[in-house]
Design a protein around this motif. Structure first.
Motif, PDB file in Angstrom:
ATOM      1  N   ARG A  78      30.277  -3.018  12.060  1.00  0.00           N
ATOM      2  CA  ARG A  78      30.083  -2.083  13.068  1.00  0.00           C
ATOM      3  C   ARG A  78      29.844  -2.617  14.361  1.00  0.00           C
ATOM      4  NH1 ARG A  78      27.947   1.216   9.674  1.00  0.00           N
ATOM      5  NH2 ARG A  78      30.080   1.486   8.763  1.00  0.00           N
ATOM      6  N   GLN A 108      31.933  -5.423  15.971  1.00  0.00           N
ATOM      7  CA  GLN A 108      32.939  -4.741  16.991  1.00  0.00           C
ATOM      8  C   GLN A 108      32.467  -4.385  18.126  1.00  0.00           C
ATOM      9  OE1 GLN A 108      36.340  -2.584  14.980  1.00  0.00           O
ATOM     10  NE2 GLN A 108      34.921  -2.681  13.242  1.00  0.00           N
ATOM     11  N   ALA A 165      29.879  -6.968  20.127  1.00  0.00           N
ATOM     12  CA  ALA A 165      30.633  -8.345  20.320  1.00  0.00           C
ATOM     13  C   ALA A 165      32.100  -8.316  20.668  1.00  0.00           C
ATOM     14  CB  ALA A 165      30.042  -9.356  19.370  1.00  0.00           C
ATOM     15  N   GLY A 166      32.627  -7.232  20.391  1.00  0.00           N
ATOM     16  CA  GLY A 166      34.075  -6.955  20.428  1.00  0.00           C
ATOM     17  C   GLY A 166      34.886  -7.921  19.507  1.00  0.00           C
ATOM     18  N   PRO A 210      37.265  -8.372  16.525  1.00  0.00           N
ATOM     19  CA  PRO A 210      38.150  -7.335  15.885  1.00  0.00           C
ATOM     20  C   PRO A 210      37.785  -7.567  14.414  1.00  0.00           C
ATOM     21  CG  PRO A 210      39.547  -9.173  16.768  1.00  0.00           C
ATOM     22  CD  PRO A 210      38.091  -9.288  17.271  1.00  0.00           C
ATOM     23  N   LEU A 211      38.163  -6.286  13.639  1.00  0.00           N
ATOM     24  CA  LEU A 211      37.705  -6.220  12.293  1.00  0.00           C
ATOM     25  C   LEU A 211      38.387  -7.187  11.340  1.00  0.00           C
ATOM     26  CD1 LEU A 211      36.088  -4.415  10.329  1.00  0.00           C
ATOM     27  CD2 LEU A 211      38.020  -2.993   9.787  1.00  0.00           C
ATOM     28  N   ASP A 212      39.695  -7.570  11.660  1.00  0.00           N
ATOM     29  CA  ASP A 212      40.286  -8.641  10.840  1.00  0.00           C
ATOM     30  C   ASP A 212      39.608  -9.957  11.045  1.00  0.00           C
ATOM     31  OD1 ASP A 212      42.247  -6.769  10.010  1.00  0.00           O
ATOM     32  OD2 ASP A 212      43.532  -7.202  11.682  1.00  0.00           O
ATOM     33  N   ARG A 257      36.489  -9.714   8.845  1.00  0.00           N
ATOM     34  CA  ARG A 257      36.862  -9.906   7.418  1.00  0.00           C
ATOM     35  C   ARG A 257      36.896 -11.447   7.049  1.00  0.00           C
ATOM     36  NH1 ARG A 257      40.896  -4.647   6.987  1.00  0.00           N
ATOM     37  NH2 ARG A 257      39.232  -3.242   5.925  1.00  0.00           N
TER      38      ARG A 257
END
Lengths: 388, 387
Positions: free
Chosen positions: A328, A331, A334-335, A337-339, A342
């Motif tokens: 969370r 994102q 630090a910006g 992206p979730l991908d 993962r």
């Protein structure tokens, strides 16, 4: 029974181990974990750097988001709550020598039953209603794991195949039940909500963890006691080593199979209940099962990281929860992206699970070599038993 | 002398511009539904709204994806806790429960939910879209296409019979009726177009959508509008199979998409979609949060306000570019899909497009008011009078 060797299966060398040896073993595995985590995080940092993200900021955010403040900590514990249970499912079966991949399906069934029971207990005192929901979900999960055990015992069907099949049956069954039977007419995408008196309260306002956490920890401790301090647990562990040994000792390996699967299913069934009555804000099951996530399958990794030990599973589940909660802030601050997050998590998890995976591989190789070099001693019947 | 005064003027202007842009700056956080970026649907459209706000308002945008629906609550909370965002936007009604809770916990934080409703909180703007107006446009295109092809039947396949879907159905019927009346007036004829409707009872069952669409095609429907979520994928499949069985590479029959530009799903057979402009919703919400006109409660974005629209080729290109950016589509795939979409658009009679854009204009100017039905009784009433 408690004076029996702690690890009859994995490390015969430790048979004569004293407390000092055990401590050294624990230290060694701690060093191993720290090293593996370090390697995983380092690779993750290189990958984030290569794709243009600030890895230092990202890992700082990971820490802030997972343990950095009390809300982060309690969100971490919220994610750990179901993971402890699904981790126990895989871990317990693994200790007994089986690959139970069915946690996801058992969890779905548990969640369905939690909705069914939880939505019909309005007005019943919480102290009665909550245990009823949890118990019903656990029993449902246990029942759902039985076909795999019975197919194994009576027909020799490999449990990996049967548990995966039953996951799919659970998924499609849940689709039918959510949209046709338990549907909330005002919100077509989910079931009705459970009654307010069975919704568990948050441990800390503003964070997701509820008292469901205590249920998970309690069951983990119970499994620990069962495995290491009870005669039944001893039989399970011996079954994991060799069915012949168990038979030689006068016990029935089939009994061990059934009990192991029942208890494993119980844990995952309860995991389903914790996501329904113990996780705000919806207290219902979505038709696409999106509020159950992948907790069932993640439990496999949790168990591997936790060395399939019930108490290790608690630690591993908290670590796993920290990763998903930290995502969370990775994102937001630090910006990243979730991908990408993962991918980094995947690397860390693989690094942590690698030692256990390696020891599984080594064990199965050495077992195969042993059975090949001594065919006369074990005989044809034993060979058949070992293959099961 | 003149030079220095010029420099002073430039300096002043620069300062002014600086302060102006500083005043316009703000920050927006977008929490996506599960599935995240690259879904070629609501999430990508929400992201487009954020891009537009960044471009036109100078707003900084932070996007947060959710791995599961259980992440909505902590994601919204974590953003609210930073107290850095002028607005936190949630994409899709699935965030309703979580937003209701977090908005109550952080009464000074402004929120907006797209295509959802959070009631009773002054700090949540619930943006909904005039589905009935957009559906009327689809009805006009469908009916004129049918008349042009010498057919007399069109269809609409819907999900579960909930109030919001009645609005789609009656809007569609109103568009059909308008187009037929117009046709008869222009040609001095007495034609009629029958509207078949089916509520499949599911949003996630393509098989049911396919069965329903096949039955309609069997009864001679030449255009079928789907308003059924994933069930509608079966409608696309049925229409494409029906056409291909006759050796056609392109419609008729046609299917019409919904919510986002779905034209790419069956290239050649979906000439248009009724778009809910989530991008407009996000942009409107952040604009209002910044200029002080933000108000909690339900906000309906009409056709005139850009809340709904018939998908254009540009919409498709924009969305596919967003998907390329998110890494779920390649440029070669995009070009191939676009060619198919173009073929479908060209296969629809020009008069049908003309009818659609005429009705669009009439709704915008208020000359044509699309009836709304939000309960079964009203819907039945309109089914009767819109024959």
């Amino acid at each position: 029974m408690s004076q029996l060797p702690a690890e009859p299966a994995a490390r015969p060398k430790q048979k004569a181990a004293g407390a000092g040896h055990m401590l050294r073993g624990a230290l060694a595995s701690l060093v191993q974990v720290v090293l593996a985590a370090g390697i995983g995080l380092a690779i993750g940092a290189i990958m984030m750097n290569a794709t243009g993200y600030d890895w230092k900021e990202a890992y700082h955010a990971l820490w802030i988001g997972s343990f950095g403040d009390r809300w982060g900590l309690f969100d971490t514990l919220a994610d750990a709550t179901p993971l402890i249970l699904t981790g126990l499912t895989f871990g317990l079966c693994f200790r007994a020598g089986y690959f139970n991949i069915g946690a996801q399906g058992q969890m779905i069934i548990g969640a369905l039953v939690a909705v069914a029971v939880g939505s019909s207990l309005g007005g019943v005192p919480t102290l009665v209603a909550v245990p009823l929901v949890v118990l019903a979900a656990g029993i449902a999960g246990a029942i759902w794991s039985m076909p795999a055990a019975l197919l194994k015992v009576t027909r020799g069907v490999h449990e990996v195949i049967s548990t995966i099949m039953f996951n799919w049956i659970a998924i499609y069954l849940s689709g039918y039940l959510v949209f046709n039977v338990m549907n909330d007419p005002r919100s077509a995408e989910r079931t009705v909500r459970v009654a307010e008196n069975v919704r568990m309260s948050a441990l800390l306002p503003g964070a997701d963890a509820t008292s469901a956490l205590f249920i998970s920890v309690f069951i983990a401790v119970f499994f620990y006691w069962l495995l290491y301090h009870s005669p039944w647990g001893y039989e399970m562990r011996v079954a994991g080593f060799s069915h012949d040994a168990l038979r030689y000792a006068g016990a029935n390996p089939m009994w061990a199979v059934n009990v192991t699967f029942l208890l494993a299913g119980l844990a995952s069934g309860i995991a389903g209940a914790t996501q329904i009555i113990g996780r705000p804000p919806t207290y219902a099951l979505y038709g696409d099962l999106s509020n159950l996530g992948n907790f069932g399958f993640d439990g496999i990794a949790v168990a591997l990281i936790g060395r399939s030990h019930p108490l290790g599973t608690i630690l591993a589940a908290v670590f796993f929860g920290a990763l998903s909660t930290g995502a969370r802030m990775m994102q937001i601050i630090a910006g990243v992206p979730l991908d990408m997050i993962r991918v980094v998590h995947g690397v860390v998890i693989v690094a942590l699970a690698a030692p256990e995976l390696w020891s599984i591989l080594r064990r199965s190789i050495s077992r195969r070599v042993a059975s090949r070099t001594a065919p006369a001693a074990s005989g044809p019947a034993a060979g058949k038993g070992a293959q099961q | 002398m003149r030079r220095s005064s010029l420099m002073v003027a430039v300096l002043l202007l620069a300062l002014l511009a600086g302060s102006l842009s500083a005043a316009a700056q703000g920050s927006l956080a977008i929490v996506f539904d599960v599935g995240g970026r690259g879904d070629l649907s609501f999430n990508d459209m929400g992201a487009l709204g954020g891009d537009r706000a960044q471009r036109e308002l100078g707003v900084t945008v932070r996007e947060v994806e959710s791995a599961t629906t259980a992440d909505f609550l902590p994601n919204l909370r974590a953003l609210a806790r930073t107290r850095q965002y002028d607005l936190i936007a949630g994409i899709g009604f699935l965030l309703q429960d979580a937003m209701a809770q977090v908005a109550a916990e952080f009464p000074n934080q402004k929120f907006a939910i797209m295509d959802g409703l959070v009631e009773g909180l002054p700090n949540v703007m619930s943006v909904s879209f005039a589905d009935h107006e957009g559906s009327a446009l689809m009805g006009a295109l469908a009916a004129t296409t049918a008349l042009e092809l010498g057919a007399d039947t069109v269809g609409i396949v819907l999900g579960i019979e909930i109030p919001i879907l009645l609005r789609f159905e009656i809007g569609y019927r109103a568009g059909v009726k308008w187009a037929v009346d117009r046709w008869n007036e222009m040609h001095g004829t007495n034609e009629s177009v029958k509207v078949l409707h089916v509520y499949t009872g599911a949003f996630d069952d393509p098989a049911r959508g396919k069965t329903a669409a096949e039955a309609m095609l069997g009864q001679g429907a030449v255009v079928i509008y789907q308003v059924a979520g994933a069930t509608g994928l079966g409608v696309f499949e049925a229409v494409e199979e029906f056409a291909r069985a006759q050796g056609k590479e392109v419609g008729p029959p046609f299917a019409i998409g919904v919510d986002s530009a779905q034209d790419y799903i069956a290239p050649g057979f979906i000439p248009v979609s009724m778009m809910k402009r989530i991008d407009t919703g996000v942009f409107t919400a952040i604009s209002r949060a910044l200029d002080g006109t933000f108000e909690g409660g339900a906000t309906l974005l009409t056709l005139a306000e850009g809340g709904v629209s018939a998908s254009t080729l540009e919409d498709n290109i924009e969305m596919m570019n967003a998907a390329i950016e998110a890494g779920t589509l390649t440029e070669a795939e995009r070009d191939e899909l676009l060619a198919g979409i173009q073929r479908a658009r060209e296969a629809v009679p020009a008069s049908a497009w003309e009818a659609l854009y005429t009705l669009d204009h009439l709704i915008r100017t208020g000359e044509f008011v699309v009836p709304q039905a939000l309960d079964a009784e009203t819907a039945e009433f309109y089914r009767e009078i819109l024959q």
